[in-house]
Design a protein around this motif. Structure first.
Motif, PDB file in Angstrom:
ATOM      1  N   PHE A 174       0.834  -1.193   0.000  1.00  0.00           N
ATOM      2  CA  PHE A 174       0.000   0.000   0.000  1.00  0.00           C
ATOM      3  C   PHE A 174       0.877   1.255   0.000  1.00  0.00           C
ATOM      4  O   PHE A 174       1.867   1.323   0.727  1.00  0.00           O
ATOM      5  CB  PHE A 174      -0.911   0.025   1.229  1.00  0.00           C
ATOM      6  CG  PHE A 174      -2.080  -0.903   1.132  1.00  0.00           C
ATOM      7  CD1 PHE A 174      -3.237  -0.529   0.469  1.00  0.00           C
ATOM      8  CD2 PHE A 174      -2.029  -2.163   1.705  1.00  0.00           C
ATOM      9  CE1 PHE A 174      -4.317  -1.385   0.373  1.00  0.00           C
ATOM     10  CE2 PHE A 174      -3.101  -3.032   1.624  1.00  0.00           C
ATOM     11  CZ  PHE A 174      -4.248  -2.644   0.951  1.00  0.00           C
ATOM     12  N   PRO A 175       0.515   2.266  -0.806  1.00  0.00           N
ATOM     13  CA  PRO A 175       1.276   3.526  -0.764  1.00  0.00           C
ATOM     14  C   PRO A 175       1.195   4.158   0.619  1.00  0.00           C
ATOM     15  O   PRO A 175       0.159   4.084   1.284  1.00  0.00           O
ATOM     16  CB  PRO A 175       0.570   4.396  -1.814  1.00  0.00           C
ATOM     17  CG  PRO A 175      -0.241   3.462  -2.639  1.00  0.00           C
ATOM     18  CD  PRO A 175      -0.582   2.295  -1.771  1.00  0.00           C
ATOM     19  N   GLN A 176       2.277   4.770   1.053  1.00  0.00           N
ATOM     20  CA  GLN A 176       2.335   5.356   2.388  1.00  0.00           C
ATOM     21  C   GLN A 176       1.969   6.839   2.410  1.00  0.00           C
ATOM     22  O   GLN A 176       1.557   7.364   3.443  1.00  0.00           O
ATOM     23  CB  GLN A 176       3.744   5.182   2.958  1.00  0.00           C
ATOM     24  CG  GLN A 176       4.155   3.728   3.141  1.00  0.00           C
ATOM     25  CD  GLN A 176       3.268   2.987   4.117  1.00  0.00           C
ATOM     26  OE1 GLN A 176       3.041   3.446   5.234  1.00  0.00           O
ATOM     27  NE2 GLN A 176       2.742   1.843   3.693  1.00  0.00           N
ATOM     28  N   ASN A 177       2.111   7.525   1.305  1.00  0.00           N
ATOM     29  CA  ASN A 177       1.984   8.982   1.331  1.00  0.00           C
ATOM     30  C   ASN A 177       0.831   9.531   0.503  1.00  0.00           C
ATOM     31  O   ASN A 177       0.669  10.760   0.430  1.00  0.00           O
ATOM     32  CB  ASN A 177       3.296   9.623   0.834  1.00  0.00           C
ATOM     33  CG  ASN A 177       4.477   9.215   1.690  1.00  0.00           C
ATOM     34  OD1 ASN A 177       4.386   9.204   2.914  1.00  0.00           O
ATOM     35  ND2 ASN A 177       5.593   8.877   1.040  1.00  0.00           N
ATOM     36  N   ALA A 178       0.049   8.657  -0.115  1.00  0.00           N
ATOM     37  CA  ALA A 178      -1.023   9.167  -0.973  1.00  0.00           C
ATOM     38  C   ALA A 178      -2.107   8.123  -1.128  1.00  0.00           C
ATOM     39  O   ALA A 178      -1.862   6.927  -1.008  1.00  0.00           O
ATOM     40  CB  ALA A 178      -0.467   9.561  -2.344  1.00  0.00           C
ATOM     41  N   SER A 179      -3.304   8.583  -1.399  1.00  0.00           N
ATOM     42  CA  SER A 179      -4.429   7.705  -1.707  1.00  0.00           C
ATOM     43  C   SER A 179      -4.390   7.341  -3.180  1.00  0.00           C
ATOM     44  O   SER A 179      -4.258   8.218  -4.047  1.00  0.00           O
ATOM     45  CB  SER A 179      -5.745   8.418  -1.369  1.00  0.00           C
ATOM     46  OG  SER A 179      -6.815   7.890  -2.131  1.00  0.00           O
ATOM     47  N   MET A 180      -4.509   6.062  -3.477  1.00  0.00           N
ATOM     48  CA  MET A 180      -4.500   5.631  -4.871  1.00  0.00           C
ATOM     49  C   MET A 180      -5.677   6.240  -5.627  1.00  0.00           C
ATOM     50  O   MET A 180      -5.541   6.639  -6.796  1.00  0.00           O
ATOM     51  CB  MET A 180      -4.548   4.105  -4.946  1.00  0.00           C
ATOM     52  CG  MET A 180      -3.314   3.427  -4.382  1.00  0.00           C
ATOM     53  SD  MET A 180      -3.430   1.622  -4.367  1.00  0.00           S
ATOM     54  CE  MET A 180      -3.302   1.261  -6.123  1.00  0.00           C
ATOM     55  N   LEU A 181      -6.838   6.322  -4.988  1.00  0.00           N
ATOM     56  CA  LEU A 181      -8.021   6.861  -5.659  1.00  0.00           C
ATOM     57  C   LEU A 181      -7.843   8.344  -5.976  1.00  0.00           C
ATOM     58  O   LEU A 181      -8.167   8.800  -7.073  1.00  0.00           O
ATOM     59  CB  LEU A 181      -9.256   6.640  -4.797  1.00  0.00           C
ATOM     60  CG  LEU A 181     -10.591   7.050  -5.426  1.00  0.00           C
ATOM     61  CD1 LEU A 181     -10.860   6.252  -6.697  1.00  0.00           C
ATOM     62  CD2 LEU A 181     -11.732   6.838  -4.439  1.00  0.00           C
ATOM     63  N   GLU A 182      -7.310   9.110  -5.010  1.00  0.00           N
ATOM     64  CA  GLU A 182      -7.088  10.533  -5.270  1.00  0.00           C
ATOM     65  C   GLU A 182      -6.000  10.742  -6.322  1.00  0.00           C
ATOM     66  O   GLU A 182      -6.095  11.639  -7.162  1.00  0.00           O
ATOM     67  CB  GLU A 182      -6.726  11.250  -3.974  1.00  0.00           C
ATOM     68  CG  GLU A 182      -7.909  11.442  -3.032  1.00  0.00           C
ATOM     69  CD  GLU A 182      -7.524  12.292  -1.835  1.00  0.00           C
ATOM     70  OE1 GLU A 182      -7.719  13.524  -1.897  1.00  0.00           O
ATOM     71  OE2 GLU A 182      -7.034  11.717  -0.847  1.00  0.00           O
ATOM     72  N   ALA A 183      -4.957   9.906  -6.255  1.00  0.00           N
ATOM     73  CA  ALA A 183      -3.903  10.012  -7.260  1.00  0.00           C
ATOM     74  C   ALA A 183      -4.469   9.788  -8.657  1.00  0.00           C
ATOM     75  O   ALA A 183      -4.114  10.499  -9.612  1.00  0.00           O
ATOM     76  CB  ALA A 183      -2.792   9.009  -6.962  1.00  0.00           C
ATOM     77  N   TYR A 184      -5.362   8.814  -8.779  1.00  0.00           N
ATOM     78  CA  TYR A 184      -6.001   8.548 -10.070  1.00  0.00           C
ATOM     79  C   TYR A 184      -6.875   9.725 -10.485  1.00  0.00           C
ATOM     80  O   TYR A 184      -6.819  10.188 -11.634  1.00  0.00           O
ATOM     81  CB  TYR A 184      -6.815   7.264  -9.985  1.00  0.00           C
ATOM     82  CG  TYR A 184      -7.780   7.070 -11.127  1.00  0.00           C
ATOM     83  CD1 TYR A 184      -7.321   6.917 -12.438  1.00  0.00           C
ATOM     84  CD2 TYR A 184      -9.156   7.055 -10.916  1.00  0.00           C
ATOM     85  CE1 TYR A 184      -8.198   6.752 -13.491  1.00  0.00           C
ATOM     86  CE2 TYR A 184     -10.043   6.894 -11.956  1.00  0.00           C
ATOM     87  CZ  TYR A 184      -9.564   6.741 -13.245  1.00  0.00           C
ATOM     88  OH  TYR A 184     -10.436   6.593 -14.284  1.00  0.00           O
ATOM     89  N   TYR A 185      -7.686  10.232  -9.563  1.00  0.00           N
ATOM     90  CA  TYR A 185      -8.620  11.310  -9.897  1.00  0.00           C
ATOM     91  C   TYR A 185      -7.867  12.553 -10.378  1.00  0.00           C
ATOM     92  O   TYR A 185      -8.269  13.193 -11.362  1.00  0.00           O
ATOM     93  CB  TYR A 185      -9.494  11.655  -8.691  1.00  0.00           C
ATOM     94  CG  TYR A 185     -10.451  12.789  -8.973  1.00  0.00           C
ATOM     95  CD1 TYR A 185     -11.649  12.563  -9.647  1.00  0.00           C
ATOM     96  CD2 TYR A 185     -10.144  14.102  -8.595  1.00  0.00           C
ATOM     97  CE1 TYR A 185     -12.512  13.595  -9.945  1.00  0.00           C
ATOM     98  CE2 TYR A 185     -11.000  15.141  -8.887  1.00  0.00           C
ATOM     99  CZ  TYR A 185     -12.184  14.886  -9.560  1.00  0.00           C
ATOM    100  OH  TYR A 185     -13.041  15.921  -9.854  1.00  0.00           O
ATOM    101  N   GLY A 187      -4.840  12.621 -11.585  1.00  0.00           N
ATOM    102  CA  GLY A 187      -3.849  12.340 -12.610  1.00  0.00           C
ATOM    103  C   GLY A 187      -2.426  12.432 -12.121  1.00  0.00           C
ATOM    104  O   GLY A 187      -1.523  12.813 -12.879  1.00  0.00           O
ATOM    105  N   ARG A 188      -2.195  12.065 -10.851  1.00  0.00           N
ATOM    106  CA  ARG A 188      -0.861  12.176 -10.259  1.00  0.00           C
ATOM    107  C   ARG A 188      -0.422  10.809  -9.721  1.00  0.00           C
ATOM    108  O   ARG A 188      -0.070  10.666  -8.554  1.00  0.00           O
ATOM    109  CB  ARG A 188      -0.868  13.203  -9.124  1.00  0.00           C
ATOM    110  CG  ARG A 188      -1.302  14.603  -9.559  1.00  0.00           C
ATOM    111  CD  ARG A 188      -1.519  15.490  -8.340  1.00  0.00           C
ATOM    112  NE  ARG A 188      -2.065  16.784  -8.714  1.00  0.00           N
ATOM    113  CZ  ARG A 188      -2.624  17.641  -7.857  1.00  0.00           C
ATOM    114  NH1 ARG A 188      -2.694  17.309  -6.560  1.00  0.00           N
ATOM    115  NH2 ARG A 188      -3.108  18.796  -8.268  1.00  0.00           N
ATOM    116  N   VAL A 189      -0.450   9.809 -10.574  1.00  0.00           N
ATOM    117  CA  VAL A 189      -0.163   8.449 -10.108  1.00  0.00           C
ATOM    118  C   VAL A 189       1.331   8.161 -10.019  1.00  0.00           C
ATOM    119  O   VAL A 189       1.729   7.199  -9.365  1.00  0.00           O
ATOM    120  CB  VAL A 189      -0.848   7.395 -11.008  1.00  0.00           C
ATOM    121  CG1 VAL A 189      -2.340   7.615 -11.054  1.00  0.00           C
ATOM    122  CG2 VAL A 189      -0.246   7.396 -12.413  1.00  0.00           C
ATOM    123  N   ASP A 190       2.169   8.984 -10.668  1.00  0.00           N
ATOM    124  CA  ASP A 190       3.613   8.740 -10.615  1.00  0.00           C
ATOM    125  C   ASP A 190       4.089   8.752  -9.174  1.00  0.00           C
ATOM    126  O   ASP A 190       3.810   9.688  -8.412  1.00  0.00           O
ATOM    127  CB  ASP A 190       4.365   9.805 -11.405  1.00  0.00           C
ATOM    128  CG  ASP A 190       4.176   9.650 -12.903  1.00  0.00           C
ATOM    129  OD1 ASP A 190       3.659   8.606 -13.315  1.00  0.00           O
ATOM    130  OD2 ASP A 190       4.529  10.585 -13.658  1.00  0.00           O
TER     131      ASP A 190
END
Length: 350
Positions: A174-185, A187-190
């Motif tokens: 699991f990512p420690q510093n960001a939400s996967m869903l928010e990163a997707y929304y 456009g900041r998945v890198d």
């Protein structure tokens, strides 16, 4: 009607009511063809709705449940072998001596498999969804235990290895510093996740052969946060293949955000030629959690009509934190109702 919910963390459970039969009418909130049985089996997170007729002599009867342990001897891991009980009492019963049901043996895989495979969906009934016949994405995903290297050699890390778990030899973190869903929304998945989860395992081998448990290229699984990208409304078929690495075990796999059709289940290595002829495309059961048989496989199919990032993971609590998971990134559809909404304004922040 009783709705039986397995709220355990790490145990599948056999359930019986003394001297009574049950008629299964729904699983995971999806209707089934009525199925009469004296025992049900549930994996963690699964639900089963049953109808019971109070047609026995007035008295008091135990409802009882105890674990189904799918790890074969002699590799059985320690488990709580107690039995939990409730009382099914008739009005007018004055007896304090409740009748106890005879429960299956802890290791009774044939009984568990019979229950899981005899269920069928109520085709044409309320909320019935026909099986999508055109498949856009084919996936073959190995599911099971593995190891990972560790820097120190100690009691929890003998021989420089520690216990792990993986899907297609990728052990999910699991990512420690960001939400996967928010990163997707946004456009900041890198740096949060990558979209290269493999459609097939990197090495083809005899998946259900326990003698391969010491072959390092097979049991070492790198840590990663990988997802599979899906177009909105695409149809996905997943072969979930259990492995015998470390131990053979029935893994209940849950897919967030979707119900799926269970087309077939079996033991051994999945054979695309012979086993595909066993697919039930008429009235398969619909679930959101599938107990993949120990030393076997299951095939599920679903339509990716829910945009967002959705976790796929083992419902045995001990296996999720060590990596038995992956995720789907489902794209937006063409309408506002099929588009991922923004985070709510009052979303809590860490």
């Amino acid at each position: 009607m009783l709705r039986i919910i397995n709220a355990a963390l790490n145990n599948q459970l056999f359930f019986k009511i003394a001297n009574h039969t049950m008629t299964v009418v729904a699983i995971d909130a999806s209707y089934t063809d009525p199925y009469e049985t004296d025992v049900i089996v549930t994996a963690p997170g699964q639900t089963v709705d049953v109808l019971i007729k109070a047609d026995q002599p007035v008295g008091s009867y135990y409802m009882a449940a105890r674990p189904y342990i799918s790890v074969p001897l002699p590799t059985v891991i320690p488990f709580d072998n107690t039995t939990t009980r409730g009382i099914f009492a008739y009005e007018g019963s004055e007896s304090n001596n409740s009748v106890m049901p005879t429960l299956p043996d802890f290791l009774d895989t044939p009984t568990a498999h019979k229950f899981y495979t005899n269920l069928t969906g109520l085709a044409g009934g309320p909320q019935w969804v026909p099986v999508p016949l055109v498949v856009d994405e084919h996936m073959f995903v190995t599911v099971g235990l593995s190891t990972e290297p560790c820097e120190e050699i100690n009691a929890t890390c003998p021989n420089g290895q520690r216990f792990s778990a993986s899907m297609n030899n990728e052990s999910f973190v699991f990512p420690q510093n960001a939400s996967m869903l928010e990163a997707y929304y946004y456009g900041r998945v890198d740096g949060v996740y990558t979209t290269d989860f493999p459609d097939n395992p990197p090495i083809v081998f005899d998946y259900t052969n326990p003698s391969l448990s010491n072959v390092e290229p097979l049991i070492f699984a790198p840590k990663s946060t990988k997802v599979k990208k899906l177009k909105f409304n695409s149809t996905v078929e997943m072969v979930l293949q259990n492995t015998a690495l470390q131990a053979r075990e029935n893994h209940p796999i849950h897919i967030h955000g979707f119900n799926f059709h269970v087309l077939a289940q079996g033991f051994g290595n999945y054979d695309a030629v012979s086993d595909s002829t066993k697919f039930n495309l008429v009235n398969p059961q619909i679930r959101n959690t599938i107990a993949v048989p120990s030393g076997g496989w299951a095939v599920v199919r679903f339509q990716a009509n829910n945009p967002g990032v959705w976790l796929v993971h083992c419902h045995l609590d001990v296996h999720l934190p060590v990596g038995l998971a992956m995720a789907f990134e489902v794209g937006n559809g063409p309408t506002p109702s099929s588009t991922l909404p923004p985070p709510p304004s009052d979303l809590p922040r860490c």
